[in-house]
Design an enzyme around this catalytic site. Structure first.
Site, PDB file in Angstrom:
ATOM      1  CG  ASP A  65      -1.977  -1.128   1.157  1.00  0.00           C
ATOM      2  OD1 ASP A  65      -1.726  -2.378   1.325  1.00  0.00           O
ATOM      3  OD2 ASP A  65      -3.033  -0.766   0.529  1.00  0.00           O
ATOM      4  CG  ASN A  81       0.936  -5.756   1.286  1.00  0.00           C
ATOM      5  OD1 ASN A  81       0.218  -5.254   0.841  1.00  0.00           O
ATOM      6  ND2 ASN A  81       1.047  -6.961   1.240  1.00  0.00           N
TER       7      ASN A  81
END
Lengths: 363, 363
Positions: A244, A254
């Site tokens: 992310d 993440n």
């Protein structure tokens, strides 16, 4: 990517050149249903109720939602109104704001009568850019799968473990972590994917498994607990996950649980790669542990959705009434556990030096 | 341990001194129901259908099942008949065979007319021995929690992470990994337990959370993915887990996912302890990776049981129809990741030397 042999993207323009079509991802993996977005409200609802999810796809949906909104008026006031209605849907989604501001920047200098056509062109451009970036990630990652295939002496199948869903459903097409797998499959390299369930929202079981099944790629669902054991027993050739946000120093934020798989990969000398578009690198941050981690509702842990034997989609509670849950949504994998970052510009070391080499204009 | 303030064991003799009572663990965490075993068939069914589970409790249930079986005859043939009917219930359960053979060994030399009374005495002895062993594990583990409490400067609460269920429901009382937590709670040390869900069978969510809720001990359910993140952020003072088999060299075979938590504990300097009765040490084995790992049905991964909002217990499928699953039930944590082994004789290093020091008669 293919669904039952027919190519799809996660969003596309309807045959009339005005309406927009998406896949209702909230119904997956149990039902595949295409939904037509006819108005700005349709697009806003699709984002808000998570019929679409994944940062790049949210951005693309907002861009097309902007086009639909212009049908009720294309004056300067309308540009502001449409932007507000979209941004409020998921206020923390970075790509949502990015797409809205890009549309406003492109459209404001134009005469109102020319805005509609320009908007559709820009939305299409946003989609094509996303596809091109992901396809490039796929090509660079393909080389890593080819290397693993050579290391295996071109026998058996290359086993790739992935966590969460970083597939085409999260983007416009190809995905990030799954793009190299699609490329390898198309190239005829036998691949076998270990799909982490990814509790609590089970995106692995619901979305990654669905994508791979639809594309006819061999895969097995495993619980999040199992990956370490498989690596201990030589059953994983490499890991590829998405992210992310990645810091300028290569730390990777993440989905929760990524860090545990990275530890197991390091302990068993299994390469651990992270696939990402350059746009998700946070150049202002050099320590992953400074990234604020979203705490989501404990209900996501306590209640599990699925399809009952009689075919209904229901939630079941797995814990006693008196029990509460804590639900951090992401974790941070320190750069030193990451073998390499797969970007649209190539593969680099997860470090400030590695990233600066690929993105010199950013440092 | 207490359920709503009333002390329970997982198995006990009824008021009439003949019937045996158990808790139907298959109904937990949604229903607490005591079931009376009146016949050998009742006991066999309880074992076979997993109303009771956990190696020590299965052994205790088999011992009392033996007593119930003697009511239909106590001749030599009966001793063989009863043994066969019990052992067939779960053929791979080591404690089941152990308890049956112990009963037969004690009873065969006696006159048939004296066997019934001796059987009840022996079954009670098996239970009391298990309780004493677990309570001793609890006392030795309590010292480790007290140390953690001192390290915290006696402020806040000691946070303990545990995986799966190694609580009193798996034994006759106290449990192994949870025994130190019950002791600490009784001693007035504030403890807070992170309960790993423990997919695929979710024994953490269903059984450990239920035990702790019933005892009024603060706990939070977390997904199996979350423990590493919590350790990175200093939210775990120590880990305590159980084990199904420990090698003479200190390698620990326990529920799948234990290894990932041990890796995270090492990476974050969090002490990682394993609680075990000496009877679960396999003195013939010095390499954990030689322990055969049970592969269970993929359906346990694909289908999740729980209680719907309307109150029914149902299973829901979390993955597409086309997806299959792989389901290894245990993993091996190498001794070098284990801070210490908590046994009924004290705490030792997870090594051949450590174990030999506590169990010199075995080496």
């Amino acid at each position: 990517m293919n669904v039952d042999g027919k190519p799809y993207r996660s969003i596309w323009l309807g045959a009339d050149g005005e309406q927009v079509e998406i896949i209702d991802q909230a119904l997956l993996p149990h039902t595949f249903q295409v939904v037509t977005l006819r108005t700005l409200s349709d697009a806003a609802r699709a984002i808000r109720e998570m019929l679409v999810r994944g940062a790049p796809l949210i951005g693309a949906t907002a861009a097309y939602g902007f086009c639909l909104g212009l049908r009720d008026g294309a004056a300067d006031d309308d540009l502001a109104r449409i932007g507000e209605e979209l941004i409020i849907c998921r206020p923390t989604a970075v790509n949502l704001r990015w797409a809205v501001e890009r549309m406003q920047r492109i459209l404001s200098p134009l005469e109102p009568g020319k805005r509609m056509q320009a908007a559709y062109a820009e939305a299409a451009r946003i989609c094509e850019e996303d596809v091109a970036v992901n396809e490039a990630i796929g090509s660079h990652g393909l080389a890593l799968i080819e290397e693993a295939w050579q290391r295996r002496g071109r026998s058996g199948a290359v086993s790739v473990l992935t966590h969460c869903n970083a597939g085409w459903l999260a983007t416009v097409d190809w995905g990030t972590a799954l793009a190299p797998i699609y490329k390898a499959h198309a190239r005829g390299i036998p691949v076998r994917v270990w799909v982490d369930e990814t509790r609590p929202r089970s995106q692995g079981a619901a979305l990654t498994a669905w994508e791979l099944a639809a594309a006819g790629i061999e895969h097995q669902l495993i619980v999040d607990n199992a990956g370490g054991h498989l690596m201990q027993h030589g059953e994983v050739d490499l890991c590829i996950v998405g992210t992310d946000r990645t810091t300028a120093s290569g730390d990777v934020c993440n989905k929760i649980g990524t860090y545990l798989k990275a530890l197991a990969a390091r302990d068993n000398s299994v390469p651990f790669y992270v696939a990402l578009p350059g746009s998700t690198i946070d150049w202002t941050m050099d320590d992953g542990f400074k990234i604020p981690i979203e705490e989501r509702s404990g209900d996501e842990v306590l209640w599990v959705p699925g399809r009952t034997r009689s075919g209904q989609v229901e939630q079941v509670r797995i814990a006693p009434e008196a029990t509460t849950a804590v639900n951090p949504a992401f974790d941070v994998t320190p750069a030193h556990l990451v073998t390499g970052l797969i970007t649209e510009r190539g593969v680099c070391e997860a470090s400030a030096t590695g990233l600066a080499g690929l993105f010199p204009e950013m440092v």
